[in-house]
Write a protein that holds these residues in place. Structure first.
Motif, PDB file in Angstrom:
ATOM      1  N   ASP A  29       0.824  -1.208   0.000  1.00 47.83           N
ATOM      2  CA  ASP A  29       0.000   0.000   0.000  1.00 47.83           C
ATOM      3  C   ASP A  29       0.859   1.260   0.000  1.00 47.83           C
ATOM      4  O   ASP A  29       0.579   2.221  -0.730  1.00 47.83           O
ATOM      5  N   VAL A  30       1.911   1.281   0.809  1.00 49.20           N
ATOM      6  CA  VAL A  30       2.764   2.469   0.885  1.00 49.20           C
ATOM      7  C   VAL A  30       3.520   2.694  -0.419  1.00 49.20           C
ATOM      8  O   VAL A  30       3.669   3.835  -0.881  1.00 49.20           O
ATOM      9  N   GLN A  31       3.983   1.618  -1.033  1.00 47.49           N
ATOM     10  CA  GLN A  31       4.726   1.763  -2.286  1.00 47.49           C
ATOM     11  C   GLN A  31       3.869   2.325  -3.410  1.00 47.49           C
ATOM     12  O   GLN A  31       4.396   2.851  -4.392  1.00 47.49           O
ATOM     13  N   ALA A  32       2.548   2.246  -3.271  1.00 44.44           N
ATOM     14  CA  ALA A  32       1.649   2.804  -4.282  1.00 44.44           C
ATOM     15  C   ALA A  32       1.384   4.293  -4.075  1.00 44.44           C
ATOM     16  O   ALA A  32       0.752   4.924  -4.923  1.00 44.44           O
ATOM     17  N   LEU A  33       1.868   4.848  -2.971  1.00 48.89           N
ATOM     18  CA  LEU A  33       1.704   6.280  -2.725  1.00 48.89           C
ATOM     19  C   LEU A  33       2.804   7.057  -3.450  1.00 48.89           C
ATOM     20  O   LEU A  33       3.978   6.697  -3.359  1.00 48.89           O
ATOM     21  N   PRO A  34       2.457   8.136  -4.109  1.00 49.28           N
ATOM     22  CA  PRO A  34       3.464   8.875  -4.870  1.00 49.28           C
ATOM     23  C   PRO A  34       4.475   9.621  -4.007  1.00 49.28           C
ATOM     24  O   PRO A  34       5.568   9.943  -4.484  1.00 49.28           O
ATOM     25  N   ASP A  35       4.128   9.896  -2.744  1.00 50.46           N
ATOM     26  CA  ASP A  35       5.004  10.689  -1.886  1.00 50.46           C
ATOM     27  C   ASP A  35       5.653   9.856  -0.785  1.00 50.46           C
ATOM     28  O   ASP A  35       6.054  10.382   0.244  1.00 50.46           O
ATOM     29  N   ALA A  36       5.751   8.542  -1.015  1.00 44.43           N
ATOM     30  CA  ALA A  36       6.350   7.661  -0.011  1.00 44.43           C
ATOM     31  C   ALA A  36       7.179   6.589  -0.683  1.00 44.43           C
ATOM     32  O   ALA A  36       6.967   6.244  -1.853  1.00 44.43           O
ATOM     33  N   GLU A  37       8.134   6.036   0.070  1.00 44.80           N
ATOM     34  CA  GLU A  37       8.900   4.892  -0.406  1.00 44.80           C
ATOM     35  C   GLU A  37       9.367   4.078   0.791  1.00 44.80           C
ATOM     36  O   GLU A  37       9.588   4.613   1.877  1.00 44.80           O
ATOM     37  N   VAL A  38       9.458   2.783   0.602  1.00 45.15           N
ATOM     38  CA  VAL A  38       9.994   1.893   1.630  1.00 45.15           C
ATOM     39  C   VAL A  38      11.455   1.643   1.282  1.00 45.15           C
ATOM     40  O   VAL A  38      11.765   1.056   0.246  1.00 45.15           O
ATOM     41  N   VAL A  39      12.364   2.100   2.148  1.00 44.57           N
ATOM     42  CA  VAL A  39      13.794   2.054   1.830  1.00 44.57           C
ATOM     43  C   VAL A  39      14.544   0.985   2.603  1.00 44.57           C
ATOM     44  O   VAL A  39      15.698   0.689   2.286  1.00 44.57           O
ATOM     45  N   ALA A  40      13.910   0.398   3.639  1.00 37.97           N
ATOM     46  CA  ALA A  40      14.624  -0.606   4.429  1.00 37.97           C
ATOM     47  C   ALA A  40      13.629  -1.523   5.128  1.00 37.97           C
ATOM     48  O   ALA A  40      12.498  -1.130   5.439  1.00 37.97           O
ATOM     49  N   VAL A  41      14.070  -2.756   5.377  1.00 38.46           N
ATOM     50  CA  VAL A  41      13.283  -3.721   6.131  1.00 38.46           C
ATOM     51  C   VAL A  41      14.217  -4.442   7.089  1.00 38.46           C
ATOM     52  O   VAL A  41      15.393  -4.673   6.770  1.00 38.46           O
ATOM     53  N   ALA A  42      13.715  -4.783   8.269  1.00 37.67           N
ATOM     54  CA  ALA A  42      14.526  -5.496   9.249  1.00 37.67           C
ATOM     55  C   ALA A  42      13.744  -6.655   9.828  1.00 37.67           C
ATOM     56  O   ALA A  42      12.525  -6.576  10.017  1.00 37.67           O
TER      57      ALA A  42
END
Length: 338
Positions: A29-42
């Motif tokens: 869902d977040v990756q589909a937002l134009p003003d957001a990005e997921v840059v890391a996962v832990a």
């Protein structure tokens, strides 16, 4: 943390803690937002983090939470671990200077929740429970209708959430060490629904069927307010319930479609009048699913707010106190309660 600028000229950079189903859905869902990005996962180990990162095209994968919290290119952390680890993960992120969106149930108990809220206040950091229901446009419409007097004074609230069982003894929902049972996993939704409209109850009664492990499998709750309002709520991991909600007042009622925690419509019924249906499409929102809560987090960060008006920390604490009272009534205790 790099400051999040006002406006949408800079994307908000998310770090995701955990790699389960809820983390996957949020990431999509977040990756589909134009003003957001997921840059890391832990994750707690490197292999699942790398697999998750590869699946979603995330540039960095960490085998330890602390490495993500130390990443200067992460603006905000989303905690999607089992709720037994929320206190540890969210607390470590806040201690490292990161704003946090933490899944529900927010923590195992109210004491842990109070500790997180206090820590966020000390650090001057944003903290919000991921109660996506509160950000849903249909639910927000319901709140406006109630506050505008569309159904008069609230007298009863009914809501249920049940999953089809049975679940094996080794499943997380049967594990006390993971905060298992229906109350924290599912009951948080109907309780949050009722308290969104009525606030913290004055009286709590509950009964439950417990598993051999000591977690609740099926729980009924009766909440009461001095105003005369009552809420009849239930949660279960023994059968699939309708997962609907109804709010009845002195002048009408509102019926919220299944699944009531993420509805696409509601119906307002008043005596002598034709029913009125409100739909998600009618709320003029291009967002869906968990995008609403992510957008609220990013709005708050850009505005310099540390507490969301849609999901205020005081409301989260009130829900956790009610869940504690329910568990006390039915005899469910977890190791961290001691």
């Amino acid at each position: 943390m790099t400051a999040v600028r006002a406006g949408h000229e800079q994307k908000v950079r998310w770090g995701v803690v955990a790699t389960g189903g809820i983390a996957a859905r949020f990431t999509e869902d977040v990756q589909a937002l134009p003003d957001a990005e997921v840059v890391a996962v832990a994750s707690r180990s490197e292999a699942p983090a790398k697999e998750f990162a590869g699946r979603f095209g995330i540039p960095r994968a960490y085998g330890a939470w602390a490495d993500l919290f130390a990443d200067d290119e992460v603006d905000v952390v989303y905690v999607a671990t089992p709720h037994s680890a929320h206190r540890a993960a969210a607390g470590a992120a806040l201690a490292a200077g990161k704003p946090v969106l933490c899944e529900k149930a927010f923590t195992i108990n109210a004491r842990e929740a109070e500790e997180l809220v206090a820590l966020a206040g000390e650090r001057g950091l944003f903290l919000m429970e991921a109660m996506w229901m509160y950000c849903n446009p249909v639910i927000r419409r319901m709140v406006r209708l109630v506050r505008d007097g569309a159904i008069g004074d609230i007298r009863t609230v009914q809501a249920d959430f049940g999953l089809q069982g049975p679940f094996a003894p080794e499943h997380r929902l049967r594990n006390p060490d993971l905060g298992g049972g229906a109350i924290l996993d599912l009951g948080v939704y109907p309780v949050s629904f009722a308290q969104l409209l009525l606030g913290e109850p004055d009286r709590v009664q509950a009964d439950a069927l417990l598993s051999p492990e000591g977690v609740d499998l099926n729980t009924g709750m009766l909440l009461g307010w001095d105003s005369g309002a009552t809420a009849l709520l239930s949660c279960s991991v023994t059968g699939a319930t309708p997962t609907t909600a109804t709010v009845t007042g002195t002048e009408g009622r509102i019926e919220v479609a299944s699944a009531f925690f993420n509805p696409d419509r509601l119906v307002l019924r008043r005596e002598g009048e034709e029913p009125v249906e409100y739909t998600a499409a009618g709320e003029a929102s291009e967002l869906a699913g968990m995008q609403h809560e992510a957008a609220e987090v990013m709005r708050c960060l850009r505005a310099g707010e540390t507490d969301s008006p849609l999901i205020p920390q005081a409301g989260t604490l009130a829900v956790m106190r009610t869940l504690d009272r329910v568990r006390e009534q039915v005899g469910v205790r977890f190791p961290v309660d001691a």
